[in-house]
Design a protein around this motif. Structure first.
Motif, short mmCIF file in Angstrom:
data_model
loop_
_atom_site.label_atom_id
_atom_site.label_comp_id
_atom_site.label_asym_id
_atom_site.label_seq_id
_atom_site.Cartn_x
_atom_site.Cartn_y
_atom_site.Cartn_z
N ALA A 10 52.57 50.98 63.49
CA ALA A 10 53.86 51.44 62.95
C ALA A 10 54.48 52.54 63.81
CB ALA A 10 53.68 51.95 61.52
N GLY A 11 53.78 52.96 64.86
CA GLY A 11 54.31 53.99 65.73
C GLY A 11 54.13 55.40 65.21
N LEU A 12 53.13 55.59 64.33
CA LEU A 12 52.88 56.90 63.74
C LEU A 12 51.59 57.50 64.29
CD1 LEU A 12 53.46 56.08 59.96
CD2 LEU A 12 55.11 57.02 61.57
N PRO A 13 51.52 58.83 64.35
CA PRO A 13 50.24 59.47 64.65
C PRO A 13 49.25 59.13 63.54
CG PRO A 13 52.04 61.04 64.89
CD PRO A 13 52.60 59.81 64.24
N ALA A 14 47.96 59.09 63.89
CA ALA A 14 46.93 58.69 62.94
C ALA A 14 45.86 59.77 62.83
CB ALA A 14 46.30 57.38 63.38
N ILE A 15 45.56 60.16 61.60
CA ILE A 15 44.55 61.18 61.34
C ILE A 15 43.40 60.54 60.57
CG2 ILE A 15 44.06 63.35 60.16
CD1 ILE A 15 47.08 63.99 60.48
N LEU A 16 42.20 60.67 61.10
CA LEU A 16 41.01 60.13 60.45
C LEU A 16 40.27 61.24 59.72
CD1 LEU A 16 38.99 57.70 60.14
CD2 LEU A 16 37.79 58.67 62.11
N VAL A 17 39.93 60.99 58.46
CA VAL A 17 39.02 61.86 57.74
C VAL A 17 37.69 61.12 57.62
CG1 VAL A 17 40.72 63.25 56.49
CG2 VAL A 17 39.98 61.09 55.52
N LEU A 18 36.62 61.83 57.85
CA LEU A 18 35.29 61.21 57.94
C LEU A 18 34.63 61.05 56.57
CD1 LEU A 18 34.05 63.07 61.13
CD2 LEU A 18 34.95 60.73 60.96
N THR A 19 35.39 60.58 55.60
CA THR A 19 34.86 60.36 54.26
C THR A 19 34.66 58.88 53.97
OG1 THR A 19 37.12 60.44 53.40
CG2 THR A 19 35.84 62.49 53.33
N GLY A 20 34.92 58.04 54.96
CA GLY A 20 34.76 56.60 54.79
C GLY A 20 33.55 56.09 55.54
N VAL A 21 33.66 54.88 56.05
CA VAL A 21 32.52 54.23 56.68
C VAL A 21 32.35 54.59 58.15
CG1 VAL A 21 32.60 52.29 55.08
CG2 VAL A 21 33.84 52.14 57.25
N HIS A 22 33.38 55.15 58.78
CA HIS A 22 33.31 55.40 60.21
C HIS A 22 32.90 56.84 60.52
CE1 HIS A 22 35.96 51.80 60.08
NE2 HIS A 22 35.05 51.44 60.95
N THR A 23 32.20 56.98 61.63
CA THR A 23 31.71 58.28 62.07
C THR A 23 32.59 58.82 63.19
OG1 THR A 23 30.31 57.33 63.79
CG2 THR A 23 29.34 57.53 61.57
N ARG A 24 32.36 60.08 63.55
CA ARG A 24 33.07 60.68 64.67
C ARG A 24 32.78 59.89 65.96
NH1 ARG A 24 35.59 65.46 65.14
NH2 ARG A 24 34.77 66.13 63.12
N ALA A 25 31.55 59.46 66.14
CA ALA A 25 31.19 58.66 67.32
C ALA A 25 31.95 57.34 67.34
CB ALA A 25 29.69 58.42 67.36
N ASP A 26 32.08 56.70 66.17
CA ASP A 26 32.87 55.46 66.10
C ASP A 26 34.30 55.72 66.56
OD1 ASP A 26 30.73 54.04 64.91
OD2 ASP A 26 31.45 54.48 62.87
N ALA A 27 34.88 56.81 66.09
CA ALA A 27 36.26 57.14 66.42
C ALA A 27 36.43 57.46 67.90
CB ALA A 27 36.74 58.32 65.57
N GLU A 28 35.48 58.19 68.45
CA GLU A 28 35.56 58.56 69.86
C GLU A 28 35.40 57.35 70.78
OE1 GLU A 28 32.64 61.66 69.99
OE2 GLU A 28 34.06 63.14 69.16
#
Length: 93
Positions: free
Chosen positions: A51-69
């Motif tokens: 959608a062309g928006l910045p995206a902010i991840l909070v680590l309260t779901g299934v993905h980890t910081r390593a997954d995001a990186e």
């Protein structure tokens, strides 16, 4: 549904960007000044980027910081926070 109606349905759910685009337009938001906050890379973060928006991840779901990186460009968040209180702390302090 497509066969019975003779037309292709419009997909609204994440990661398709239509619902975010409709919100941005309905509220006259500036995409660069609006962000999607979510806890899944493959739905929330991908939807924001489509959608062309910045995206902010909070680590309260299934993905980890390593997954995001290590995520693909579409699923790589612009910012990562441990949880919503940490995000709020960053915004309001």
């Amino acid at each position: 549904i497509a066969t019975a109606s003779g037309s292709e349905p419009t997909t609204i759910g994440k990661p398709e960007p239509l619902m975010l685009q409709l919100c941005v337009n309905a509220f006259n938001l500036v995409p660069a000044q609006t962000a999607m906050v979510g806890d899944r890379l493959d739905t929330d973060i991908a939807c924001a980027h489509r959608a062309g928006l910045p995206a902010i991840l909070v680590l309260t779901g299934v993905h980890t910081r390593a997954d995001a990186e290590n995520a693909s460009a579409e699923e790589k968040p612009d910012a990562i926070f441990d949880d919503l209180p940490a995000l709020c702390h960053a915004i309001f302090d």
